[in-house]
Design a protein around this motif. Structure first.
Motif, mmCIF file in Angstrom:
data_model
loop_
_atom_site.group_PDB
_atom_site.id
_atom_site.type_symbol
_atom_site.label_atom_id
_atom_site.label_comp_id
_atom_site.label_asym_id
_atom_site.label_seq_id
_atom_site.Cartn_x
_atom_site.Cartn_y
_atom_site.Cartn_z
ATOM 1 N N ASP A 92 -52.258 -2.608 -0.618
ATOM 2 C CA ASP A 92 -50.942 -3.221 -0.779
ATOM 3 C C ASP A 92 -50.973 -4.739 -0.865
ATOM 4 O OD1 ASP A 92 -49.424 -0.961 -1.012
ATOM 5 O OD2 ASP A 92 -48.951 -0.801 1.125
ATOM 6 N N LEU A 93 -51.966 -5.375 -0.297
ATOM 7 C CA LEU A 93 -52.038 -6.836 -0.355
ATOM 8 C C LEU A 93 -52.709 -7.262 -1.659
ATOM 9 C CD1 LEU A 93 -53.015 -8.025 3.235
ATOM 10 C CD2 LEU A 93 -50.971 -8.621 1.972
ATOM 11 N N VAL A 94 -51.950 -7.894 -2.535
ATOM 12 C CA VAL A 94 -52.469 -8.361 -3.821
ATOM 13 C C VAL A 94 -52.078 -9.828 -3.990
ATOM 14 C CG1 VAL A 94 -52.470 -8.053 -6.316
ATOM 15 C CG2 VAL A 94 -52.241 -6.056 -4.816
ATOM 16 N N ALA A 95 -53.063 -10.687 -4.153
ATOM 17 C CA ALA A 95 -52.785 -12.114 -4.331
ATOM 18 C C ALA A 95 -53.505 -12.616 -5.571
ATOM 19 C CB ALA A 95 -53.242 -12.898 -3.110
ATOM 20 N N THR B 66 -49.144 -15.972 -7.699
ATOM 21 C CA THR B 66 -48.274 -14.859 -7.331
ATOM 22 C C THR B 66 -48.858 -14.082 -6.160
ATOM 23 O OG1 THR B 66 -49.368 -13.368 -8.883
ATOM 24 C CG2 THR B 66 -47.436 -14.593 -9.686
ATOM 25 N N PHE B 67 -47.961 -13.444 -5.463
ATOM 26 C CA PHE B 67 -48.345 -12.538 -4.377
ATOM 27 C C PHE B 67 -47.453 -11.313 -4.485
ATOM 28 C CE2 PHE B 67 -47.088 -10.786 -0.278
ATOM 29 C CZ PHE B 67 -48.306 -10.397 0.227
ATOM 30 N N SER B 68 -48.054 -10.141 -4.328
ATOM 31 C CA SER B 68 -47.266 -8.918 -4.432
ATOM 32 C C SER B 68 -47.708 -7.928 -3.373
ATOM 33 C CB SER B 68 -47.434 -8.282 -5.817
ATOM 34 O OG SER B 68 -46.778 -7.025 -5.858
ATOM 35 N N ALA B 69 -46.742 -7.376 -2.658
ATOM 36 C CA ALA B 69 -47.028 -6.325 -1.694
ATOM 37 C C ALA B 69 -46.221 -5.072 -2.001
ATOM 38 C CB ALA B 69 -46.709 -6.799 -0.280
ATOM 39 N N GLY B 70 -45.470 -5.079 -3.103
ATOM 40 C CA GLY B 70 -44.708 -3.900 -3.490
ATOM 41 C C GLY B 70 -43.769 -3.458 -2.381
ATOM 42 N N ASP B 71 -43.833 -2.179 -2.056
ATOM 43 C CA ASP B 71 -42.994 -1.633 -0.992
ATOM 44 C C ASP B 71 -43.716 -1.610 0.353
ATOM 45 O OD1 ASP B 71 -40.855 -1.144 -2.704
ATOM 46 O OD2 ASP B 71 -41.635 0.818 -3.301
ATOM 47 N N ALA B 72 -44.765 -2.391 0.475
ATOM 48 C CA ALA B 72 -45.561 -2.375 1.699
ATOM 49 C C ALA B 72 -44.692 -2.674 2.914
ATOM 50 C CB ALA B 72 -46.683 -3.401 1.609
ATOM 51 N N GLY B 73 -44.891 -1.878 3.943
ATOM 52 C CA GLY B 73 -44.182 -2.096 5.190
ATOM 53 C C GLY B 73 -42.826 -1.438 5.276
#
Length: 440
Positions: free
Chosen positions: A168-171, A177-184
């Motif tokens: 889920d951790l994408v940087a 950009t940083f994306s975690a989608g629906d993480a958490g």
């Protein structure tokens, strides 16, 4: 051969502690925790275990003498130990009755990150209104509902941990950009907890910190079989341990689990000597230190539920029967028995048979499983229990703080290593890995 799992129980406020011994040190100074943890790591133990309690216990309105040093917060101590150890697992007792899933899931996940995947949680419950008085809402639950809340508590905590996936951790530094989608993202709606939002700690190294449970009742066994990675037991004889082992492993299978996914770990004491006879002398001396005249009366009062302070600890048991009442003379402690009249009858028969006074009787009936003998004998007996499927290992409870484990590590551990049943070096990085369990 099966590998022996070993854990070190910090001997703080319990009936095994001999705080009055000249060799005893502080039970609250951080250096004491460090000494025991580093000794356990030197012995290639699997984990360090810390008990906990939410209130000072009382008897006849006085603080119990074993609680005078207080009870520091488990997770705070374990976080400190994460900085001074490299491989040792770090497990603490945390109550599922007086905490909230979100907060506890966050604190345990944080410990797992700080330690590189070495966190463990011993789930306990409480139906004790006396303890609940410390909490804003009273915290009181009827006995019949405490496991219901604990079951939903554990399930909710795991939902929070699972709200983050490893990917889920994408940087992207180049793209900014940083994306975690629906993480958490989570939503739990149950009988005890109705919560939703986003969990703010990314997935930890183990995924799920190790879950431990202590309980010998039918409810406790069923809870462990469904949810725990390890369970404490209290069975001292090989045959009793084997019966418990078969029962709990079968319950795990009934829940769709592998029997190897639940480890059986009795809490045990030990006494060593150059010979078996010397070890027995040491054990006898330790037990008389553990059960002082005052402690003998206090423990007897927990069964009789009466003020017995006028009785001679070396004299006979009271002729009066226990007072059967829901109101206990001891506050904040688990009762020694649920049937005081039956226990009194059994103790009287034993005292008469062996001609025991109060103190000698209490010494005999309150001792937990113990390995007593030369280092060679103790190593042999430990291995016999594990290879004979009476346990998967042991939680060792030394009687001294903080150096009570030193002799075991120096003299017994090498013999277990020679047998090939205890690691000589750590080969895994997480607590789950140490126990042969897959990370989640």
């Amino acid at each position: 051969m099966k590998q022996v799992i070993l854990a070190a129980h910090f001997p703080g406020v319990n009936n095994q502690t001999v705080w009055s011994d000249p060799a005893a040190g502080s039970q609250i100074d951080f250096s004491s925790f460090v000494h025991l943890a580093r000794t356990a790591e030197r012995g290639r133990f699997d984990f360090f275990f810390l008990a906990d309690g939410q209130r000072l216990r009382e008897q006849r309105g006085r603080i119990h003498d074993l609680d005078v040093v207080g009870r520091p917060d488990s997770l705070t101590v374990l976080a400190g130990l994460a900085a001074v150890t490299d491989h040792l697992g770090l497990a603490g007792t945390i109550n599922a009755t007086f905490n909230e899933p979100y907060d506890l899931a966050r604190r345990l996940a944080t410990l797992d990150h700080l330690s590189g995947g070495r966190a463990g949680w011993n789930v306990v419950t409480s139906s004790d209104a006396f303890t609940g008085e410390n909490f804003r809402r009273g915290g009181y639950l009827d006995h019949s509902r405490r496991y219901e809340r604990a079951e939903e508590f554990v399930r909710t905590v795991r939902e929070l941990w699972d709200s983050w996936k490893a990917e889920d951790l994408v940087a992207d530094p180049a793209g900014g950009t940083f994306s975690a989608g629906d993480a958490g993202a989570f939503a739990h709606h149950g009988a005890f907890f109705d919560i939703e939002g986003r969990f703010n700690v990314p997935r930890s190294p183990q995924g799920h910190p190790l879950t431990i449970q202590a309980g010998d009742s039918g409810e406790g066994r069923e809870f462990a079989a469904a949810h725990a990675d390890a369970i404490f037991s209290r069975h001292g004889r090989l045959e009793d341990g084997q019966a418990f082992y078969r029962d709990v492993k079968a319950r795990a299978v009934a829940h769709g689990r592998s029997p190897d996914s639940l480890k059986i770990l009795p809490g045990v004491t030990f006494a060593l000597g150059d010979t078996d006879a010397e070890a027995q002398e040491n054990a006898d001396h330790i037990r008389r230190q553990q059960v002082s005249p005052q402690t003998a009366i206090l423990l007897l009062e927990q069964v009789w539920n009466r003020d017995l302070s006028s009785y001679d600890p070396e004299g006979p048991l009271p002729e009066i029967d226990p007072l059967v009442s829901d109101d206990s003379i001891s506050k904040g402690r688990t009762r020694l028995t649920h049937d005081p009249l039956e226990t009194a009858a059994r103790w009287r028969a034993l005292a008469e048979e062996k001609r025991l006074g109060i103190r000698d009787l209490i010494i005999e009936v309150t001792g937990r499983q113990s390995f007593i003998g030369s280092p060679a004998r103790v190593a042999e007996e430990i291995n016999t229990f594990v290879q004979g499927d009476a346990s998967d290992g042991f939680i060792l409870v030394p009687h001294l703080t903080p150096a009570g484990l030193d002799e075991f590590v120096d003299k017994v551990v090498p013999l277990l290593q020679e047998r090939g049943v205890l690691r000589t070096e750590y080969e895994t990085t997480t607590l789950r890995g140490h126990l042969g369990l897959e990370d989640v």
